[in-house]
Write an enzyme that holds these catalytic residues in place. Structure first.
Site, PDB file in Angstrom:
ATOM      1  N   SER A  25      42.811  36.689  31.275  1.00  0.00           N
ATOM      2  CA  SER A  25      43.588  36.756  32.767  1.00  0.00           C
ATOM      3  C   SER A  25      45.061  37.421  32.321  1.00  0.00           C
ATOM      4  O   SER A  25      45.072  38.724  32.137  1.00  0.00           O
ATOM      5  CB  SER A  25      43.764  35.316  33.092  1.00  0.00           C
ATOM      6  OG  SER A  25      44.154  35.457  34.523  1.00  0.00           O
ATOM      7  N   ASP A  34      33.892  37.364  39.549  1.00  0.00           N
ATOM      8  CA  ASP A  34      35.397  36.717  39.187  1.00  0.00           C
ATOM      9  C   ASP A  34      35.755  36.439  40.675  1.00  0.00           C
ATOM     10  O   ASP A  34      35.967  37.271  41.570  1.00  0.00           O
ATOM     11  CB  ASP A  34      36.118  37.789  38.611  1.00  0.00           C
ATOM     12  CG  ASP A  34      37.557  37.250  38.020  1.00  0.00           C
ATOM     13  OD1 ASP A  34      37.960  36.369  38.665  1.00  0.00           O
ATOM     14  OD2 ASP A  34      38.207  37.450  37.094  1.00  0.00           O
ATOM     15  N   HIS A  46      35.660  33.878  36.673  1.00  0.00           N
ATOM     16  CA  HIS A  46      36.903  34.104  36.051  1.00  0.00           C
ATOM     17  C   HIS A  46      36.729  33.356  34.610  1.00  0.00           C
ATOM     18  O   HIS A  46      37.249  34.092  33.625  1.00  0.00           O
ATOM     19  CB  HIS A  46      38.129  33.598  36.593  1.00  0.00           C
ATOM     20  CG  HIS A  46      39.306  33.942  36.221  1.00  0.00           C
ATOM     21  ND1 HIS A  46      39.740  35.535  36.091  1.00  0.00           N
ATOM     22  CD2 HIS A  46      40.410  33.612  35.555  1.00  0.00           C
ATOM     23  CE1 HIS A  46      40.841  35.766  35.526  1.00  0.00           C
ATOM     24  NE2 HIS A  46      41.321  34.450  35.083  1.00  0.00           N
TER      25      HIS A  46
END
Length: 796
Positions: free
Chosen positions: A662, A735, A769
């Site tokens: 991330s 995601d 994610h």
């Protein structure tokens, strides 16, 4: 695996691979053994601290579960087959109930092929409710501490799309549940052809919004949202299993029983819907119902929240809730600054209270800065939290809700980022109604905290006197081992429950007596990965060139011989700070039990790498402009970590890689673009072009149009021609995290490729994610190890 893309020096060797379908790969067996090692049961402690539910947890779903049909609408991911969340990550397969004092256990019989959710304890701690997730429904069961059987509630099909479908209704004899409406017909069918274009329009009205995903996109999506999210409230009498509908079906953003059991606070989602906001921002009516579902008081009717400033709040009532220790009293906050943190006003929020029959709401208090919530205690005691965003500063003030002549008293005032001076959080107790308030014994309350110190975390338990506001330390973990306070076993705090672990012993629950060194074990969870006990960890501190103290935890692989320089991986996640003092504080502990799950970078230890784990790379400065020097502070922080590891004799400077997830993936790409510190990097699920997140990201408060140069400078995409070290990009194709659209990795891949760089892009089908499926996790570990072996360990 449907798509893996690669270009660079080794392209010729992979021509055959690229021309054929790529299948999921597995890492070496020593990694698989740890990845799939059984996990200790999850523990759920009863409110009265007499019993524990021990829940057997499934480790990972299969890719087939993630590939099942899903509706991605209004910020939700819905399984159309059972009207619940798509591919829930946490599933339990079995359970036992244990008596804390005796250790006696009862193994509870569960449905065949059970896929259980988290249990909901009754306030008296004698019963629990739990959902079982099947292919076509979510069923409701109840259990007891004295029985080995679960009882299914017949005719109940839970609706688990929005909110918690199970709650205890103001006591321990009745449940409030959300059901799929009994008379619901078939699901809407997609149109054979569109009836027209999908249109959005905005008319000269500011409405900044972060880049959310899974939004409504068509009238058909709106119909799906109505169909799957409409629920019927009902009461379930636990003894008789009688089900009684409450009111009419609606889309409930909230449904909270009052402590008196006679009122319900409901939030009803209404049209018109938005195609750029998730359902929490949709128009809503908040009202009080009686037990039959009749509306007796409307708290608020608000429209679409499409003009809330970034880091601002909505105008009108917000955070509406019941006062936990009054029969039926509402509390809510209202903004005094029009919800905009940039407006200069003497007070930002006011607290409003309304007692049944709610005819005369009164103002209770005002806060100087943004209100963050109310912690309730006995006798109208309330602790008010307010937050100064400019200083990142938290103030806690004591008031009395029923005595507004009493002068408010400031209890704490500190930087939110100051770990060393954190006084901890109050311990709560659950009332017979199910509501929770601060646990109070005489004139004292109890605080527990992480106990951060320059040598690592040492959790603690304090007693605070409400007359003097002085604290007395009841317990603090030693310098060896890591022990956290779970809850109080006696009203006066003399006996309490802890969780203890150390580098060789997994976490287990213990009974502690104040002032006594000995601890009594309650659970006996064993080590299922003894091969990891040879891993060494050490807290290391050093300084950046600007004098800011930094740290990392050095992990060394099993069998490490002192003096050997190893291939090394730096793992980090940059954070923003106001000042060097708090930026340099130590967090975490080397006394924790080492565990590896999922796609953890720590698995590289089993392949002979050293890990500079959680290397602190603080970005220090004024919150409004801190990112002006992001690149410089980032590179200097990484260089300082490598220099220290080399100085210690454990790292080969010419064989260092970097990885992150991330914002850590974003960091990884930037370090490769702006430095030559690393031979290669693995960037996972990052956002690399900040022009695609134009209304702010992380702690960045300015928009792209207010800080064009900063957005461009911070975007690795802008500097793709400078990424001259090999980079592996991994991203979930589904995601749903704000900002990290899969296109971010796709565009960076194309940019590096087009400029002649060495780059590999791995898209994980159906993954979000965070990666969940067993096949995906194994493949990510294989990709990561193969990449680092190729470009670090085995590089010439």
């Amino acid at each position: 695996m449907r798509r893996i893309l690669f270009l660079g020096a080794a392209a010729a060797a992979l021509t055959a691979l690229l021309s054929a379908e790529v299948t999921y790969q597995k890492p070496p067996m020593e990694i698989l053994d740890v990845l799939h090692a059984p996990a200790s049961p999850s523990t759920f402690i009863s409110p009265n601290k007499t019993h524990i539910l021990l829940m057997d947890r499934r480790l990972y779903p299969g890719i087939d579960e993630l590939a099942a049909p899903v509706h991605r609408i209004a910020g939700l991911r819905i399984n159309p087959a059972n009207n619940g969340p798509h591919a829930p990550s946490i599933i339990y397969t079995g359970l036992s109930v244990m008596e804390i004092e005796t250790g006696k256990q009862i193994r509870i019989t569960v449905p065949p092929g059970a896929r259980l959710g988290a249990p909901e304890w009754s306030p008296d701690g004698k019963r629990f409710a739990i959902a079982n997730i099947t292919a076509s429904s979510i069923d409701l069961y109840t259990g007891s501490i004295s029985s080995a059987l679960l009882r299914r509630v017949p005719g109940v099909r839970l609706n688990d799309t929005i909110g918690d479908p199970i709650a205890w209704w103001s006591g321990s004899s009745e449940l409030l549940v959300r059901l799929v409406p009994a008379a619901r017909g078939p699901a809407p069918k997609p149109p054979a052809a569109p009836s027209g274009p999908n249109v959005q329009e905005s008319t000269a009205r500011s409405g900044p919004v972060r880049t959310y995903q899974d939004m409504l996109a068509s009238p058909y999506d709106e119909k799906l949202f109505d169909y799957y999210c409409t629920a019927q409230l009902a009461s379930v009498h636990v003894a008789t299993l009688k089900v009684t509908p409450v009111g009419k079906p609606a889309i409930f953003a909230a449904a909270e029983p009052a402590p008196d059991g006679k009122h319900l606070l409901v939030g009803l989602v209404q049209r018109p819907y938005s195609y750029v906001h998730a359902y929490p921002s949709f128009p809503r009516e908040t009202a009080v119902w009686d037990r039959t579902g009749k509306s007796i008081y409307t708290v608020q009717k608000r429209g679409l929240l499409d003009a809330v400033p970034i880091e601002g709040v909505a105008t009108g009532p917000r955070n509406i809730s019941w006062r936990p220790n009054e029969p039926a009293t509402l509390l809510w906050w209202e903004a005094l600054d029009n919800g905009d943190p940039k407006n200069k006003v003497p007070n930002r929020d006011k607290l409003i209270m309304a007692k049944a029959p709610f005819a005369a709401p009164v103002e209770v208090t005002r806060t100087v800065h943004r209100a963050m919530g109310v912690l309730h205690g006995d006798g109208g005691l309330a602790l008010i939290n307010d937050y100064d965003r400019n200083r990142r500063w938290l103030t806690v003030t004591r008031i009395f809700l029923d005595d507004r002549t009493a002068e408010p008293k400031q209890i704490w005032s500190r930087s939110m980022q100051d770990r060393y001076r954190n006084p901890g959080q109050p311990i709560f107790k659950r009332l017979p109604t199910g509501a929770s308030i601060i646990h109070q014994s005489g004139d004292s309350i109890f605080l527990r905290g992480e106990g951060a110190t320059p040598k690592g975390d040492r959790p603690f338990l304090d007693r605070m006197n409400l007359r003097t506001w002085q604290t007395e330390r009841i317990f603090q973990a030693g310098e060896t081992g890591y022990e956290t306070v779970v809850g109080l076993l006696s009203d006066d705090g003399a006996r309490f429950l802890t969780s203890y672990e150390d580098p060789r012993t997994p976490p287990n629950l213990m009974v502690r007596v104040a002032g006594v060194d000995a601890r009594k074990p309650i659970t006996n969870f064993t080590d299922t990965t003894p091969q990891l006990r040879q891993i060494k960890q050490q807290l290391v501190t050093y300084k950046r060139a600007d004098g800011v103290q930094l740290s990392f935890t050095l992990f060394l692989p099993p069998g490490y011989k002192e003096g050997t320089r190893l291939p090394t991986i730096l793992y980090a996640y940059p954070l923003e700070y106001n000042d060097p003092d708090t930026a340099g504080q130590i967090g975490g502990s080397t006394q924790r039990f080492v565990q590896m799950r999922g796609a953890s970078h720590l698995f590289l230890l089993l392949n002979g790498y050293a890990i500079l784990n959680n290397a602190t790379i603080p970005i220090v400065g004024d919150p409004e402009t801190v990112n002006n020097t992001y690149i410089e502070q980032l590179v200097d922080g990484a260089k300082a970590a490598i220099d220290k590891a080399v100085e210690m004799g454990v790292t080969d400077r010419n064989r260092v890689g970097v990885t992150g997830h991330s914002y850590g993936g974003f960091m990884t790409a930037n370090l490769l673009a702006h430095s030559d510190l690393f031979r290669t990097g693995v960037a996972r699920s990052g956002a690399y072009n900040r022009t695609l997140t134009p209304f702010g990201f992380q702690s960045e408060r300015r928009t792209f149009w207010q800080a064009r140069d900063v957005y461009m400078k911070m975007s690795p995409f802008t500097w793709a021609d400078k990424i001259n070290e090999p980079i592996l990009l991994i991203h979930g194709e589904a995601d749903n995290n704000p900002g990290t659209f899969p296109v971010q990795s796709d565009r960076l891949y194309q940019a590096v490729r087009g400029n002649g760089g060495t780059v590999r892009l791995v898209f994980l089908p159906h993954e979000s994610h965070g990666y969940a499926a067993e096949e995906s996790l194994e493949h990510v570990l294989w990709e990561t190890q193969s990449w680092f072996d190729r470009y670090i360990k085995n590089a010439k």
